[in-house]
Scaffold this active site. Sequence first.
Site, PDB file in Angstrom:
ATOM      1  N   LEU A   1       0.944  -1.195  -0.179  1.00  0.00           N
ATOM      2  CA  LEU A   1      -0.087   0.025   0.101  1.00  0.00           C
ATOM      3  C   LEU A   1       0.732   1.347   0.026  1.00  0.00           C
ATOM      4  O   LEU A   1       1.390   1.789   1.131  1.00  0.00           O
ATOM      5  CB  LEU A   1      -0.822  -0.165   1.227  1.00  0.00           C
ATOM      6  CG  LEU A   1      -2.064   1.075   1.580  1.00  0.00           C
ATOM      7  CD1 LEU A   1      -2.890   0.965   0.535  1.00  0.00           C
ATOM      8  CD2 LEU A   1      -2.726   0.829   2.689  1.00  0.00           C
ATOM      9  N   ALA A   2       1.430   1.599  -1.161  1.00  0.00           N
ATOM     10  CA  ALA A   2       2.545   2.687  -1.233  1.00  0.00           C
ATOM     11  C   ALA A   2       2.703   3.280  -2.665  1.00  0.00           C
ATOM     12  O   ALA A   2       3.227   2.632  -3.623  1.00  0.00           O
ATOM     13  CB  ALA A   2       3.953   2.143  -0.945  1.00  0.00           C
ATOM     14  N   GLU A   3       1.772   4.091  -3.030  1.00  0.00           N
ATOM     15  CA  GLU A   3       1.600   4.828  -4.508  1.00  0.00           C
ATOM     16  C   GLU A   3       2.897   5.096  -4.914  1.00  0.00           C
ATOM     17  O   GLU A   3       3.109   4.947  -6.050  1.00  0.00           O
ATOM     18  CB  GLU A   3       0.467   5.699  -4.456  1.00  0.00           C
ATOM     19  CG  GLU A   3      -1.049   5.324  -4.389  1.00  0.00           C
ATOM     20  CD  GLU A   3      -1.320   4.692  -2.653  1.00  0.00           C
ATOM     21  OE1 GLU A   3      -0.545   5.133  -1.996  1.00  0.00           O
ATOM     22  OE2 GLU A   3      -2.492   4.130  -2.873  1.00  0.00           O
TER      23      GLU A   3
ATOM     24  N   GLN B   1      -5.752   2.695  -6.671  1.00  0.00           N
ATOM     25  CA  GLN B   1      -7.433   2.338  -6.427  1.00  0.00           C
ATOM     26  C   GLN B   1      -8.487   3.236  -6.597  1.00  0.00           C
ATOM     27  O   GLN B   1      -9.405   3.053  -6.812  1.00  0.00           O
ATOM     28  CB  GLN B   1      -7.139   1.679  -4.936  1.00  0.00           C
ATOM     29  CG  GLN B   1      -6.648   0.191  -4.778  1.00  0.00           C
ATOM     30  CD  GLN B   1      -6.919  -0.323  -3.390  1.00  0.00           C
ATOM     31  OE1 GLN B   1      -7.433   0.389  -2.377  1.00  0.00           O
ATOM     32  NE2 GLN B   1      -6.744  -1.611  -3.438  1.00  0.00           N
ATOM     33  N   PHE B   2      -8.077   4.644  -6.053  1.00  0.00           N
ATOM     34  CA  PHE B   2      -9.063   5.555  -6.318  1.00  0.00           C
ATOM     35  C   PHE B   2      -8.324   6.898  -6.493  1.00  0.00           C
ATOM     36  O   PHE B   2      -6.957   7.077  -6.042  1.00  0.00           O
ATOM     37  CB  PHE B   2      -9.854   5.907  -4.908  1.00  0.00           C
ATOM     38  CG  PHE B   2     -10.894   4.926  -4.434  1.00  0.00           C
ATOM     39  CD1 PHE B   2     -12.141   4.879  -5.184  1.00  0.00           C
ATOM     40  CD2 PHE B   2     -10.496   3.639  -3.967  1.00  0.00           C
ATOM     41  CE1 PHE B   2     -13.022   3.567  -4.889  1.00  0.00           C
ATOM     42  CE2 PHE B   2     -11.265   2.508  -3.440  1.00  0.00           C
ATOM     43  CZ  PHE B   2     -12.694   2.789  -4.312  1.00  0.00           C
TER      44      PHE B   2
ATOM     45  N   PHE C   1      -6.047   8.694  -3.884  1.00  0.00           N
ATOM     46  CA  PHE C   1      -5.021   8.238  -3.312  1.00  0.00           C
ATOM     47  C   PHE C   1      -3.635   8.031  -4.230  1.00  0.00           C
ATOM     48  O   PHE C   1      -2.583   7.943  -4.019  1.00  0.00           O
ATOM     49  CB  PHE C   1      -5.090   6.461  -3.316  1.00  0.00           C
ATOM     50  CG  PHE C   1      -6.161   6.052  -2.649  1.00  0.00           C
ATOM     51  CD1 PHE C   1      -6.914   6.880  -1.710  1.00  0.00           C
ATOM     52  CD2 PHE C   1      -6.665   4.844  -2.500  1.00  0.00           C
ATOM     53  CE1 PHE C   1      -7.840   6.655  -0.827  1.00  0.00           C
ATOM     54  CE2 PHE C   1      -7.757   4.216  -1.766  1.00  0.00           C
ATOM     55  CZ  PHE C   1      -8.299   5.189  -0.804  1.00  0.00           C
TER      56      PHE C   1
ATOM     57  N   PRO D   1       0.245  10.704  -3.120  1.00  0.00           N
ATOM     58  CA  PRO D   1       1.638  10.400  -2.562  1.00  0.00           C
ATOM     59  C   PRO D   1       2.514   9.993  -3.874  1.00  0.00           C
ATOM     60  O   PRO D   1       3.722  10.121  -3.766  1.00  0.00           O
ATOM     61  CB  PRO D   1       1.226   9.103  -1.669  1.00  0.00           C
ATOM     62  CG  PRO D   1      -0.141   9.319  -1.445  1.00  0.00           C
ATOM     63  CD  PRO D   1      -0.929  10.059  -2.399  1.00  0.00           C
TER      64      PRO D   1
ATOM     65  N   HIS E   1     -12.173   9.159  -2.323  1.00  0.00           N
ATOM     66  CA  HIS E   1     -12.781   8.336  -3.251  1.00  0.00           C
ATOM     67  C   HIS E   1     -13.405   8.867  -4.389  1.00  0.00           C
ATOM     68  O   HIS E   1     -13.792   7.828  -5.208  1.00  0.00           O
ATOM     69  CB  HIS E   1     -13.504   7.285  -2.524  1.00  0.00           C
ATOM     70  CG  HIS E   1     -12.653   6.328  -1.646  1.00  0.00           C
ATOM     71  ND1 HIS E   1     -12.251   6.622  -0.453  1.00  0.00           N
ATOM     72  CD2 HIS E   1     -12.353   5.098  -1.529  1.00  0.00           C
ATOM     73  CE1 HIS E   1     -11.740   5.939   0.281  1.00  0.00           C
ATOM     74  NE2 HIS E   1     -11.591   4.798  -0.429  1.00  0.00           N
TER      75      HIS E   1
END
Length: 327
Positions: A58-60, A82-83, A86, A89, A129
């Site tokens: 979990l690390a864009e 994912q969205f 997000f 980052p 989102h």
Amino acid sequence: MPVLTLSKALNTGMRRALEDDPKVVVMGEDVGGLGGVFRVTDGLQKDFGSQRVIDTPLAESGIVGTAIGLALRGYRPVCEIQFDGFVYPAFNQIVSQLAKMRARTAGRLSLPVVIRIPVGGGIGAVEHHSESNEAYFAHTAGLRVVCCSDPQDAHWMLREAISGSDPVIFYEPKRRYWTKGEVAEDATDSSVLAMTKARVVRPGTDLTLLTYGGMVQVCLQAAEAAVEDGRDIEVIDLRSLSPLDAETITASVNRTGRAVVVHEAPTFAGLGAEIGSLVTERCFYRLQAPVLRVGAFDLPYPPAKLEEQFLPDIDRVLDAVDRSFAW
């Protein structure tokens, strides 16, 4: 032609890309075992293995940074964020590294990275989102920014994006994931349009609605409603947000003499401002009214129960149409 949902059309587009080129890899949070939060990558890891359909942490920023490194080694990464909210980052990786590499190396290095981003509202999601951040990336030279709105375009625009040599921000309107439509199976089919071209989705003579993504259907419904007032409205799906297809836009507005730009993003400094400026510069002597904009309010995206009041709807589009004709 097969009839597919937009999400399935994206899935088949990636499947064909994975089959055609062993250097294509798909990566993102939960894209493997889960098949993605919207199941767009469903079944790909099972068929192509975990070395090509990669579940990431979990690390864009890490996802995009790794994709840049892979692209430098000859791979064609397809990242899933994912969205929309997000992606921030990874913003520095995208605008400072991904977008600049070709110019920085005088064309010696290219980075064929596609970043898929579900965009916009309409599904009652929670904070972060449902954002529309296309203006950030369209403002960054070195990136192509596109947005599909139906299954046909979803499939073919994604395949074209993956096969190209430039980094692409690929927006997918999440409210349209379950929309069904025919998808041509052959790239030479006359209905397959290059992703850099805008599409006239409803011809008309009296006013041009310029839009993209989730607002295409809203504008089509508004155009049909306007028939009762004796107005024949043209609707253009821009598809490519950077670069814009200026030729199709100006040809339409020069014929109709009126233009309204509609998008989900807040109006202030949104893409509508750039499109309005383009139309004014190129069509000034044919315009019968100022170019008007319809967008979300200049506020942070609200809680889900208020999004219907926040996002443009048919009534707000028709109000802008009325204001244009009243000028």
